[in-house]
Design an enzyme around this catalytic site. Structure first.
Site, PDB file in Angstrom:
ATOM      1  N   ASP A   1      -7.052  -1.347   4.284  1.00 38.35           N
ATOM      2  CA  ASP A   1      -6.158  -2.415   3.823  1.00 38.35           C
ATOM      3  C   ASP A   1      -6.579  -3.783   4.364  1.00 38.35           C
ATOM      4  OD1 ASP A   1      -4.505  -0.616   2.465  1.00 38.35           O
ATOM      5  OD2 ASP A   1      -3.346  -0.194   4.280  1.00 38.35           O
TER       6      ASP A   1
ATOM      7  N   LEU B   1     -17.082  21.194  -3.557  1.00 42.66           N
ATOM      8  CA  LEU B   1     -16.685  19.842  -3.943  1.00 42.66           C
ATOM      9  C   LEU B   1     -15.162  19.802  -4.017  1.00 42.66           C
ATOM     10  CD1 LEU B   1     -17.725  17.021  -4.949  1.00 42.66           C
ATOM     11  CD2 LEU B   1     -17.476  17.926  -7.271  1.00 42.66           C
TER      12      LEU B   1
ATOM     13  N   GLY C   1     -13.106  11.863  -2.705  1.00 38.69           N
ATOM     14  CA  GLY C   1     -13.128  13.226  -2.202  1.00 38.69           C
ATOM     15  C   GLY C   1     -14.260  13.471  -1.238  1.00 38.69           C
TER      16      GLY C   1
ATOM     17  N   ASP D   1       0.871  -1.169   0.000  1.00 34.94           N
ATOM     18  CA  ASP D   1       0.000   0.000   0.000  1.00 34.94           C
ATOM     19  C   ASP D   1       0.915   1.227   0.000  1.00 34.94           C
ATOM     20  OD1 ASP D   1      -2.392   1.635   0.469  1.00 34.94           O
ATOM     21  OD2 ASP D   1      -1.548   1.900   2.475  1.00 34.94           O
TER      22      ASP D   1
ATOM     23  N   ASP E   1      -1.368  -0.807   6.261  1.00 36.39           N
ATOM     24  CA  ASP E   1      -1.482  -0.332   7.647  1.00 36.39           C
ATOM     25  C   ASP E   1      -2.860   0.196   8.009  1.00 36.39           C
ATOM     26  OD1 ASP E   1      -0.734   3.135   7.885  1.00 36.39           O
ATOM     27  OD2 ASP E   1      -1.345   2.057   6.092  1.00 36.39           O
TER      28      ASP E   1
ATOM     29  N   GLY F   1     -12.619   7.228  -1.333  1.00 35.47           N
ATOM     30  CA  GLY F   1     -11.537   7.101  -2.298  1.00 35.47           C
ATOM     31  C   GLY F   1     -11.509   8.181  -3.362  1.00 35.47           C
TER      32      GLY F   1
ATOM     33  N   GLY G   1     -12.047  17.046  -4.725  1.00 36.72           N
ATOM     34  CA  GLY G   1     -11.787  15.656  -5.079  1.00 36.72           C
ATOM     35  C   GLY G   1     -10.738  15.487  -6.149  1.00 36.72           C
TER      36      GLY G   1
END
Length: 740
Positions: A630, A507, A496, A434, A626, A494, A509
């Site tokens: 994940d 907005l 915004g 990651d 971490d 994932g 993102g």
């Protein structure tokens, strides 16, 4: 392992079962528990640990301990106390075997005279009273070696499960009973069985086997030294502030929220967060890192680590079984008690081994009788076949190596949670990292602000928990901007966030989100490309449907990320990075650390499926991560490796936990795995070879061709030392050094 749901009135006890170090022994202990009423569940491990759930109305703890001990496995309850009951029990067993060996040796040594009676002339008294003297000297040795008859014959009659002690008891017992029978006929003046006696064989067999058992017990006591060291780290008391006073209390009395005072040179009693003062802390006993770590207000401290210089106060956050040292001990104990897949073959063979040896010994006896070599010759063959066979060596090969290997890992800040993961690690050919918080520090900072959009971005991110949000808030605070609460807030996983403030729709993102919303960003395209080519994560700020500016954030690489990647590549592993960032940012970070394959723009929910795709290409995949997002990928991977500073969910989902932030430990974990598996294979190889060669030779295979016949005493000595050699081979693992 056998588990059922426990009733509310059930009691749970942890036991130390001395000698339960292989599946064969687990079967005997399990059989003993099966006969007791009220046993609701049991978890038996090859590191001599047992967790038993029982109904105290139907069976008492005393009865449970007695039932297991009667099967030949001294058992004590494991308690949270300064006295290590398990260690005391182990020391008692070692002392008992030593004393039995010494006494047996004293009585056996005079029998040397009769072993060499054909070479030296004995005084008439010794010649005339040969049978009675040998009987008097051998009988005490039979008593000192009675443990084998108890565990070999009596346990077999009760459980119908034969073991190595059964082979010893039958072999030695047969020699002794035959010699006694022959002696009786000699005493009555009718030596129909002849004058050839096996007293010295019986005595020396037991003596050398007791020596082997003593050395084996000493060696096995050393395999779990990692746990003993960890247990010894924990301080017994703590100095706390209560009602305005400083008082010293037992560590068991510390509760979360207590303010604990630590002075120079003292051990930190529990986990917590520094509230005042500063110091440098030696965390090497937990992390394996030799350089002291500087701590100040707001930093976390780990229980059992050592305060080097200054004094400070900290607020206790985790106590008792919740502390890191307690969790480490729990993980290591569970790993040491687990079974590696490679052990299954040895277990299968061991299950049928003892009955097969007994049948083979009888077959050899009958064969040599039919060949006309006489009863005493055939009896010698029978005894030799029984005593040379050693199923314990097969059973010990894997557990001892696993115990030492996981202990080495724990001492170096690598927590291997099971023997299975230890075995899988050396098969991994692809390592997936990651990005955020794993390869990078996960603490990004705002580097560029294009347009007057920082305040709007900070308002939109105020309720977000994402590291990028924290970077934007910190930048706004540094600029002394007012950051009021948004009127509404929504996180788009994932991609915004969106919010409303004073009637304006905000907005914030990535490209993917903005494209999905159909917003024109052509005015910022060139600048966006430039920032992303620099490896910066860039977010577009849109106000009321129009692109108003950009905010770029950069995350720095961890100190050893690049070195770890290069080490993995040199060892032949494919290295992949997976990230939610766009392709340009992903490629820039990948290039910086030397990773060629980068999977970008992956939503948290899709990480596991990406791992699945890599596995579908016949890769054995290790995932290193971490964060909470994940956890599914860590669980999906063939081997999940969590950074110890990560979330509890990620750590729970992983197979291996790295306490330090040093990614080179990923390489060490795999190297240690390969080293441990080599030791397991060596142990199994020698255990198999020993029996494959030893049993046919003991059965007299070479006698027709060479005239060589294996002496039962030599066979017994070899059998005793086969287990010692397997354990010693595992102990040699302590010399392991990882070369960076």
């Amino acid at each position: 392992m056998n588990k059922v749901q426990a009733s509310p009135s059930a009691s749970i006890v942890k036991l130390k079962v001395i000698g339960m170090d292989n599946q064969h022994c687990i079967g005997i202990v399990s059989g003993a528990l099966d006969k007791l009423p009220g046993i609701l569940s049991r978890e038996l491990r090859v590191n001599e640990k047992a967790i038993v759930t029982f109904d105290p109305k139907l069976v008492s703890l005393k009865k449970i301990i007695e039932a297991i001990t009667e099967e030949g496995y001294p058992t004590v309850e494991e308690k949270e106390s300064p006295i290590d009951e398990g260690q005391l029990a182990r020391e008692h067993v070692i002392k008992d075997y030593r004393n039995r060996f010494v006494l047996s040796l004293i009585f056996s040594l005079p029998l040397f005279l009769y072993m060499f009676s054909s070479l030296i002339k004995l005084p008439a008294f010794f010649e005339d009273n040969m049978a009675i003297i040998q009987f008097i000297l051998t009988t005490p040795v039979m008593f000192f070696g009675g443990v084998f008859f108890t565990r070999g014959i009596i346990v077999f009659l009760k459980t119908r499960v034969a073991n190595m002690d059964t082979l010893v008891a039958v072999g030695v017992g047969t020699a002794y009973i035959y010699s006694l029978s022959a002696s009786i006929f000699i005493w009555i003046g009718n030596p129909i069985l002849g004058h050839e006696l096996y007293y010295e064989t019986s005595a020396f067999l037991l003596t050398f086997i007791l020596l082997g058992k003593w050395l084996e017990a000493v060696a096995k006591g050393r395999t779990s030294q990692a746990i003993k060291k960890l247990l010894g780290l924990r301080p017994k008391t703590a100095l706390v502030e209560r009602d305005g006073k400083e008082i010293e209390i037992s560590i068991a009395e510390v509760v979360p929220g207590d303010i604990v005072i630590v002075k120079p040179g003292q051990k930190i009693p529990v986990d917590g967060e520094v509230v005042s003062g500063d110091s440098s802390i030696d965390e090497s006993m937990v992390t394996g890192e030799s350089i002291p770590v500087e701590k100040k207000a707001g930093d976390t401290v780990i229980g059992a680590t050592i305060n080097k210089t200054g004094s400070f106060k900290f607020r206790a956050t985790k106590v008792g079984s919740d502390t890191m040292i307690a969790q480490i001990i729990k993980i290591v104990e569970e790993a040491q008690g687990s079974k590696a897949p490679i052990q299954e073959l040895a277990d299968l063979i061991s299950a049928y081994f003892t009955p097969a040896v007994v049948i083979l010994a009888f077959a050899a006896f009958v064969f040599w009788m039919l060949m006309g070599y006489g009863f005493t010759f055939a009896l010698s063959i029978f005894i030799t076949v029984l005593v040379i066979s050693c199923p314990c060596a097969l059973g010990l090969a894997t557990p001892t190596a696993v115990i030492v290997g996981t202990g080495i890992g724990a001492q170096n800040g690598i927590l291997i949670k099971s023997a299975k993961s230890l075995q899988i690690a050396q098969k991994v050919n692809m390592v997936v990292f990651d990005k955020t918080g794993t390869l990078t520090k996960g603490k990004p900072e705002v580097t560029d602000v294009i347009g007057d959009v920082l305040r709007y971005a900070a308002i939109a991110e105020k309720r977000s928990q994402h590291p990028l949000a924290e970077a934007i808030i910190n930048k706004a605070k540094a600029e002394r901007l007012d950051i009021p609460e948004p009127e509404s807030f929504n996180s788009i996983s994932g991609q915004g966030v969106e919010a409303k403030f004073q009637g304006k729709a905000i907005l914030l993102g990535n490209r993917k989100l903005i494209k999905l919303k159909g917003i024109d960003v052509s005015g910022f395209s060139s600048k966006l490309d430039e920032l992303e080519n620099q490896g910066k994560t860039s977010m577009i700020v849109v106000i009321d449907g129009k692109a108003a500016g950009l905010i770029a954030v950069a995350d720095t690489l961890k100190e050893h990320s690049k070195e770890a990647v290069q080490m993995l590549k040199r060892s032949g592993k494919q290295v992949v990075m997976i990230t939610g960032d766009n392709a340009r940012v992903g490629q820039a970070i990948g290039k910086a650390v030397g990773i060629d394959k980068v999977i970008s723009e992956v939503l948290p929910a899709d990480k596991a499926s990406e791992i699945q795709n890599l596995q579908a290409e016949r890769n054995v995949v290790a995932m290193v991560g971490d964060g909470i997002n994940d956890a599914p990928a860590l669980a999906q991977a063939d081997l999940g490796i969590a950074i110890g500073s990560g979330t509890d969910v990620a750590i729970e989902s992983a197979d291996i936990v790295l306490i330090k932030e040093d990614l080179r430990d990923v390489v060490m974990a795999m190297d240690l795995s390969g080293y441990t598996l080599r030791k397991i294979k060596q142990g199994l190889f020698w255990a198999f070879i020993y029996n494959i060669i030893g049993i046919p030779v003991a059965a007299g295979l070479l006698y027709p061709f060479t005239g060589f016949l294996l002496n039962p005493i030599i066979a017994g000595t070899a059998m005793a030392f086969s287990s010692v050699s397997v354990v010693t081979n595992a102990l040699l693992m302590k010399r392991y050094k990882f070369k960076i």
